[in-house]
Write a protein that holds these residues in place. Sequence first.
Motif: not given
Length: 217
Positions: A157-158, A169-180
């Motif tokens: 996501p952007s 890369l920051s958004a990729m980390m965000l995806v895991e934070l939001l999902a997990e």
Amino acid sequence: MLEKLRERLQHHAPQRLNHVPLPEAAVLLPIITREVPTLLFTRRASHLSTHSGQVAFPGGMREPEDTDLYATALREAQEEIALSPPLVQSLGRLSDVISLHGIRVTPWVGLIPPDLPLKADPNELDAIFEVPLSHFLDDRRTHTDVITVDGVAHYVPSYHVDGYVIWGLSAMMLVELLAEGFGMPLDLYQKPPGALHHYPERTSSTWRSAAKRKRPS
């Protein structure tokens, strides 16, 4: 909300890539414990030779004196934004991510109090800013970047917030934070609805070559 996040991250089993021989770095995802919690970001200074103008979380390369990668994240946050390490309540780590420059990055999530006297190091940053967690929990992405590595598409996501762009890369980390951490139905490998922006396909050999150039002798 934050107590549930703590509980979920304590039970999370993040992916570790210790077997991948790459330079190590760590970042801190600082959640500010306001009445409406926010997530803190930085923007890299425009004069830097790499990553200039990019939005990121506080962090950087591991140094020999760092006892572990959490120590790296805390030290870098102190150097970059004057965040005192004792003020960070660790909630846990997320999965290792390999940057396109061949660096293995370990993200850590922590709570920090509101209204701290934070200050951006002008040698590294030109801005510190906050975004309400609700912005991401409502999935207010502007579009999705499709980044394909070795034939595998990653749907990243952007977000455009007050002139800042949170992506990569920051958004990729965000995806895991939001999902997990929050149980959102997000997955880097599942095509989402909405606009897609495709990037040229990359291969892992690109970052492996970069890693060889960057690896200390």
